[in-house]
Design a protein around this motif. Sequence first.
Motif, PDB file in Angstrom:
ATOM      1  N   PHE A 141       0.814  -1.217   0.000  1.00 56.49           N
ATOM      2  CA  PHE A 141       0.000   0.000   0.000  1.00 56.49           C
ATOM      3  C   PHE A 141       0.847   1.266   0.000  1.00 56.49           C
ATOM      4  O   PHE A 141       0.509   2.247  -0.681  1.00 56.49           O
ATOM      5  CB  PHE A 141      -0.943  -0.009   1.208  1.00 56.49           C
ATOM      6  N   HIS A 142       1.959   1.256   0.735  1.00 57.68           N
ATOM      7  CA  HIS A 142       2.764   2.473   0.833  1.00 57.68           C
ATOM      8  C   HIS A 142       3.450   2.830  -0.481  1.00 57.68           C
ATOM      9  O   HIS A 142       3.988   3.925  -0.622  1.00 57.68           O
ATOM     10  CB  HIS A 142       3.808   2.348   1.961  1.00 57.68           C
ATOM     11  N   GLU A 143       3.400   1.931  -1.453  1.00 58.82           N
ATOM     12  CA  GLU A 143       3.975   2.220  -2.760  1.00 58.82           C
ATOM     13  C   GLU A 143       2.938   2.723  -3.769  1.00 58.82           C
ATOM     14  O   GLU A 143       3.249   2.939  -4.939  1.00 58.82           O
ATOM     15  CB  GLU A 143       4.669   0.972  -3.311  1.00 58.82           C
ATOM     16  N   THR A 144       1.721   2.911  -3.301  1.00 62.03           N
ATOM     17  CA  THR A 144       0.680   3.458  -4.173  1.00 62.03           C
ATOM     18  C   THR A 144       1.108   4.836  -4.669  1.00 62.03           C
ATOM     19  O   THR A 144       1.526   5.689  -3.883  1.00 62.03           O
ATOM     20  CB  THR A 144      -0.650   3.611  -3.402  1.00 62.03           C
ATOM     21  N   THR A 145       0.987   5.051  -5.958  1.00 61.63           N
ATOM     22  CA  THR A 145       1.416   6.338  -6.502  1.00 61.63           C
ATOM     23  C   THR A 145       0.296   7.367  -6.383  1.00 61.63           C
ATOM     24  O   THR A 145      -0.886   7.036  -6.268  1.00 61.63           O
ATOM     25  CB  THR A 145       1.818   6.218  -7.980  1.00 61.63           C
ATOM     26  N   ARG A 146       0.686   8.623  -6.420  1.00 61.73           N
ATOM     27  CA  ARG A 146      -0.273   9.721  -6.369  1.00 61.73           C
ATOM     28  C   ARG A 146      -1.275   9.611  -7.518  1.00 61.73           C
ATOM     29  O   ARG A 146      -2.477   9.770  -7.326  1.00 61.73           O
ATOM     30  CB  ARG A 146       0.475  11.057  -6.433  1.00 61.73           C
ATOM     31  N   ARG A 147      -0.756   9.333  -8.705  1.00 57.93           N
ATOM     32  CA  ARG A 147      -1.646   9.231  -9.872  1.00 57.93           C
ATOM     33  C   ARG A 147      -2.664   8.118  -9.691  1.00 57.93           C
ATOM     34  O   ARG A 147      -3.850   8.292  -9.972  1.00 57.93           O
ATOM     35  CB  ARG A 147      -0.817   8.967 -11.140  1.00 57.93           C
ATOM     36  N   GLN A 148      -2.204   6.946  -9.233  1.00 56.11           N
ATOM     37  CA  GLN A 148      -3.114   5.823  -9.012  1.00 56.11           C
ATOM     38  C   GLN A 148      -4.214   6.191  -8.022  1.00 56.11           C
ATOM     39  O   GLN A 148      -5.402   5.946  -8.264  1.00 56.11           O
ATOM     40  CB  GLN A 148      -2.345   4.615  -8.471  1.00 56.11           C
ATOM     41  N   PHE A 149      -3.807   6.755  -6.901  1.00 57.09           N
ATOM     42  CA  PHE A 149      -4.762   7.041  -5.832  1.00 57.09           C
ATOM     43  C   PHE A 149      -5.771   8.102  -6.250  1.00 57.09           C
ATOM     44  O   PHE A 149      -6.978   7.947  -6.056  1.00 57.09           O
ATOM     45  CB  PHE A 149      -4.014   7.483  -4.569  1.00 57.09           C
ATOM     46  N   LEU A 150      -5.293   9.178  -6.843  1.00 59.36           N
ATOM     47  CA  LEU A 150      -6.185  10.266  -7.212  1.00 59.36           C
ATOM     48  C   LEU A 150      -7.128   9.864  -8.344  1.00 59.36           C
ATOM     49  O   LEU A 150      -8.296  10.278  -8.363  1.00 59.36           O
ATOM     50  CB  LEU A 150      -5.384  11.508  -7.598  1.00 59.36           C
ATOM     51  N   GLN A 151      -6.634   9.069  -9.284  1.00 61.27           N
ATOM     52  CA  GLN A 151      -7.525   8.594 -10.346  1.00 61.27           C
ATOM     53  C   GLN A 151      -8.609   7.698  -9.767  1.00 61.27           C
ATOM     54  O   GLN A 151      -9.789   7.812 -10.131  1.00 61.27           O
ATOM     55  CB  GLN A 151      -6.738   7.831 -11.415  1.00 61.27           C
TER      56      GLN A 151
END
Length: 281
Positions: free
Chosen positions: A115-125
């Motif tokens: 989970f801590h490797e989730t990217t900003r782009r992934q999360f916001l999308q």
Amino acid sequence: MTAPMKAAHEPVHDFLGLAGKSVLVMGVANKKSVAYRIAHTLEQAGAEVIYSVRSEARKESLAKLLANRRIFVCDVEQPEQIDQLAIDMKNQNIQLAGLVHSIAFADYPEGIRPFHETTRRQFLQAIDISAYSLISVCNALKDRLVKDAAVVTIGISTTRMASESYGFMAPIKAALESSLAFLTKSFSRFSEVRFNAVAAGLLKTSASAGIPGYVDSYLYAEKVIPRGKAVSTDEVASTAVFLLSPRSSGITAQSIVVDAGMSINYFDASVVQAVTSADVD
């Protein structure tokens, strides 16, 4: 003098009070979709279902399945398409008694990662498509919803279970679930629109099958559920239709868990025995 009660064998028509009412269903991808099973159940209850799908290509692929239905195209990642949906529905003088938001997306280009490797782009999308879209669509369509309309979205049975097979979507669904209370409150200024979620257990859908590791979790769920059988998509659909109906008029800002009792049975003796025996081996 009171009217005589009907005999027990006489049919009760339109028990859910949905006959002749219009409901917009967003998110049908194929016949296995939760959205499609909800729509099918709504039609069985006599409602007119209006569909919104994400692309022209999806509309074409559903042409046979949704023959003779009204279908709009709306990609919720594109604000202008949400605005256009509202305009098109206004031009057709559509008044909605219900809205189904069955939309979720998460991008796992490299499979499930910590989970801590989730990217900003992934999360916001993911939060844009899966959670914010409910707020945006409801705002755009607020004038299309009748005064006591019902809005139902699809959540998950727990957002506190750190399931590795669901990637980073649990926090996204938590945001979706939290928004129900705030939508209910803000809409109460001018309407009686209700907002609820069906918090579904693990389901066998085309979308879930594409999540790495999901199938194993689904098989585990079948072992833990007291009845020994996973939740069906139709069970989720039936709950959603109830929440869309006037029969649930006293329920709002809630997530109704449909997991067939999985959450009470994690420590089933046979499951514990299987795990501990494997550790010994």
